[in-house]
Design a protein around this motif. Structure first.
Motif, PDB file in Angstrom:
ATOM      1  N   THR A  47      11.277  47.584  10.024  1.00  0.00           N
ATOM      2  CA  THR A  47      11.974  48.758  10.552  1.00  0.00           C
ATOM      3  C   THR A  47      11.417  49.161  11.919  1.00  0.00           C
ATOM      4  OG1 THR A  47      10.490  50.108   9.174  1.00  0.00           O
ATOM      5  CG2 THR A  47      12.702  49.673   8.327  1.00  0.00           C
ATOM      6  N   LEU A  48      10.106  49.023  12.113  1.00  0.00           N
ATOM      7  CA  LEU A  48       9.545  49.310  13.431  1.00  0.00           C
ATOM      8  C   LEU A  48      10.063  48.319  14.469  1.00  0.00           C
ATOM      9  CD1 LEU A  48       5.812  50.176  12.586  1.00  0.00           C
ATOM     10  CD2 LEU A  48       7.607  51.743  13.344  1.00  0.00           C
ATOM     11  N   ALA A  49      10.235  47.067  14.066  1.00  0.00           N
ATOM     12  CA  ALA A  49      10.781  46.075  14.995  1.00  0.00           C
ATOM     13  C   ALA A  49      12.215  46.433  15.390  1.00  0.00           C
ATOM     14  CB  ALA A  49      10.742  44.688  14.357  1.00  0.00           C
ATOM     15  N   VAL A  50      13.012  46.905  14.426  1.00  0.00           N
ATOM     16  CA  VAL A  50      14.387  47.306  14.736  1.00  0.00           C
ATOM     17  C   VAL A  50      14.385  48.491  15.698  1.00  0.00           C
ATOM     18  CG1 VAL A  50      16.513  48.258  13.774  1.00  0.00           C
ATOM     19  CG2 VAL A  50      15.322  46.412  12.586  1.00  0.00           C
ATOM     20  N   CYS A  51      13.517  49.471  15.458  1.00  0.00           N
ATOM     21  CA  CYS A  51      13.429  50.616  16.373  1.00  0.00           C
ATOM     22  C   CYS A  51      13.101  50.150  17.787  1.00  0.00           C
ATOM     23  CB  CYS A  51      12.351  51.591  15.893  1.00  0.00           C
ATOM     24  SG  CYS A  51      12.759  52.498  14.392  1.00  0.00           S
ATOM     25  N   SER A  52      12.112  49.272  17.909  1.00  0.00           N
ATOM     26  CA  SER A  52      11.700  48.787  19.231  1.00  0.00           C
ATOM     27  C   SER A  52      12.812  47.981  19.884  1.00  0.00           C
ATOM     28  CB  SER A  52      10.436  47.930  19.100  1.00  0.00           C
ATOM     29  OG  SER A  52       9.374  48.675  18.548  1.00  0.00           O
ATOM     30  N   LEU A  53      13.528  47.186  19.088  1.00  0.00           N
ATOM     31  CA  LEU A  53      14.622  46.390  19.641  1.00  0.00           C
ATOM     32  C   LEU A  53      15.738  47.283  20.170  1.00  0.00           C
ATOM     33  CD1 LEU A  53      15.900  43.632  20.138  1.00  0.00           C
ATOM     34  CD2 LEU A  53      16.806  43.700  17.814  1.00  0.00           C
ATOM     35  N   MET A  54      16.055  48.353  19.460  1.00  0.00           N
ATOM     36  CA  MET A  54      17.087  49.276  19.935  1.00  0.00           C
ATOM     37  C   MET A  54      16.684  49.937  21.255  1.00  0.00           C
ATOM     38  SD  MET A  54      19.558  48.933  17.828  1.00  0.00           S
ATOM     39  CE  MET A  54      18.981  47.219  17.626  1.00  0.00           C
ATOM     40  N   VAL A  55      15.401  50.275  21.368  1.00  0.00           N
ATOM     41  CA  VAL A  55      14.913  50.856  22.624  1.00  0.00           C
ATOM     42  C   VAL A  55      15.031  49.830  23.753  1.00  0.00           C
ATOM     43  CG1 VAL A  55      12.876  51.772  23.807  1.00  0.00           C
ATOM     44  CG2 VAL A  55      13.399  52.493  21.471  1.00  0.00           C
ATOM     45  N   LEU A  56      14.666  48.587  23.466  1.00  0.00           N
ATOM     46  CA  LEU A  56      14.773  47.543  24.485  1.00  0.00           C
ATOM     47  C   LEU A  56      16.225  47.341  24.908  1.00  0.00           C
ATOM     48  CD1 LEU A  56      13.576  45.256  26.166  1.00  0.00           C
ATOM     49  CD2 LEU A  56      13.704  43.782  24.140  1.00  0.00           C
ATOM     50  N   TRP A  71      21.278  54.230  18.987  1.00  0.00           N
ATOM     51  CA  TRP A  71      20.400  55.273  18.462  1.00  0.00           C
ATOM     52  C   TRP A  71      20.664  55.532  16.984  1.00  0.00           C
ATOM     53  CZ3 TRP A  71      17.925  53.844  22.077  1.00  0.00           C
ATOM     54  CH2 TRP A  71      17.087  54.585  22.879  1.00  0.00           C
ATOM     55  N   LEU A  72      21.897  55.340  16.539  1.00  0.00           N
ATOM     56  CA  LEU A  72      22.182  55.465  15.114  1.00  0.00           C
ATOM     57  C   LEU A  72      21.432  54.395  14.320  1.00  0.00           C
ATOM     58  CD1 LEU A  72      26.029  56.217  15.151  1.00  0.00           C
ATOM     59  CD2 LEU A  72      24.210  57.779  14.430  1.00  0.00           C
ATOM     60  N   VAL A  73      21.452  53.163  14.816  1.00  0.00           N
ATOM     61  CA  VAL A  73      20.731  52.076  14.143  1.00  0.00           C
ATOM     62  C   VAL A  73      19.219  52.320  14.214  1.00  0.00           C
ATOM     63  CG1 VAL A  73      20.252  49.604  14.179  1.00  0.00           C
ATOM     64  CG2 VAL A  73      22.573  50.426  14.585  1.00  0.00           C
ATOM     65  N   GLY A  74      18.739  52.716  15.383  1.00  0.00           N
ATOM     66  CA  GLY A  74      17.316  52.991  15.515  1.00  0.00           C
ATOM     67  C   GLY A  74      16.866  54.127  14.616  1.00  0.00           C
ATOM     68  N   GLY A  75      17.674  55.177  14.515  1.00  0.00           N
ATOM     69  CA  GLY A  75      17.333  56.283  13.632  1.00  0.00           C
ATOM     70  C   GLY A  75      17.317  55.871  12.179  1.00  0.00           C
ATOM     71  N   ALA A  76      18.281  55.020  11.773  1.00  0.00           N
ATOM     72  CA  ALA A  76      18.302  54.528  10.392  1.00  0.00           C
ATOM     73  C   ALA A  76      17.040  53.731  10.087  1.00  0.00           C
ATOM     74  CB  ALA A  76      19.544  53.671  10.166  1.00  0.00           C
ATOM     75  N   ALA A  77      16.623  52.892  11.031  1.00  0.00           N
ATOM     76  CA  ALA A  77      15.381  52.132  10.839  1.00  0.00           C
ATOM     77  C   ALA A  77      14.181  53.060  10.784  1.00  0.00           C
ATOM     78  CB  ALA A  77      15.223  51.115  11.970  1.00  0.00           C
ATOM     79  N   ASN A  78      14.183  54.087  11.597  1.00  0.00           N
ATOM     80  CA  ASN A  78      13.092  55.063  11.592  1.00  0.00           C
ATOM     81  C   ASN A  78      12.998  55.782  10.249  1.00  0.00           C
ATOM     82  OD1 ASN A  78      12.121  57.761  13.907  1.00  0.00           O
ATOM     83  ND2 ASN A  78      10.988  56.732  12.299  1.00  0.00           N
TER      84      ASN A  78
END
Length: 215
Positions: A65-74, A89-96
């Motif tokens: 999930t941290l990798a998904v958050c970082s990937l969304m930011v990238l 941001w919806l995907v990143g928030g879900a991973a968060n």
């Protein structure tokens, strides 16, 4: 603290409105999207975590999930328009949200009950302290560096940190396997004393599905 938060808000406005030319409405949607994504992400992670008896799986869930958050930011550093940030941001928030569930449940399972409050406090302090430091550093860097490279750099650093922990997890899994643990990543269970059917070391938090409510 208020100054750091203002700098963070200025940084988000600089990306959504100045760099990408978004409207005030778009900026509001982008700001709300991360929190909106956390709601379904948390719900899905809770349902998944109920099926995980292996603490190693929870650690892998945290890293994933941290990798998904970082990937969304990238990916956010490459978008052509502010509106594209909303699904990211919806995907990143879900991973968060999922990361919060896995990390809290892992803490509940692994930390002795007497130390659990201190562990949660330390974890929360690290998260909040890192957030405030990020606002401060990011706000200062925006004065001299364009937003896109900063956002891309943040995403890359996050992915590198996750990758750095992958071999650590692999070594821990090998040690657990060689020690003959029934559940990889879970502390070995000592033999109970005579007449003791549970053992004083075992708290209720080690039972399956426990700790989920604290997430």
């Amino acid at each position: 603290m208020l100054r750091q938060r203002r700098q963070g808000r200025r940084g988000r406005r600089a990306v959504a409105r100045e760099t990408l030319g978004g409207s005030a409405t778009t900026y509001g949607l982008v700001s709300a999207a991360w929190m909106a994504g956390m709601l379904p992400g948390t719900w899905l992670a809770v349902r998944l975590a109920r099926r995980l008896d292996d603490d190693g799986a929870l650690v892998r869930g945290v890293l994933a999930t941290l990798a998904v958050c970082s990937l969304m930011v990238l990916l956010a550093a490459t978008v052509p328009a502010a509106g594209v940030l909303v699904p990211l941001w919806l995907v990143g928030g879900a991973a968060n949200g999922g990361e919060n569930v896995f990390a809290n449940l892992l803490t509940a399972r692994r930390v002795p009950e007497a130390m659990r409050a201190r562990a949660y406090a330390s974890y929360g302090a690290a998260v909040q302290g890192g957030s405030m430091a990020g606002f401060l550093i990011g706000g200062a860097l925006l004065a001299v560096v364009p937003p896109r490279p900063l956002i891309a750099g943040a995403g890359v650093v996050g992915l590198l940190v996750v990758l750095a922990f992958v071999p650590v997890l692999a070594r821990a899994a090998r040690r657990s396997s060689s020690a003959g643990l029934a559940t990889p990543g879970r502390p070995a269970e000592p033999e109970p004393a005579a007449g003791d059917t549970v053992g004083p070391w075992l708290s209720a938090s080690h039972a399956r599905g426990s700790g989920t409510s604290s997430s």
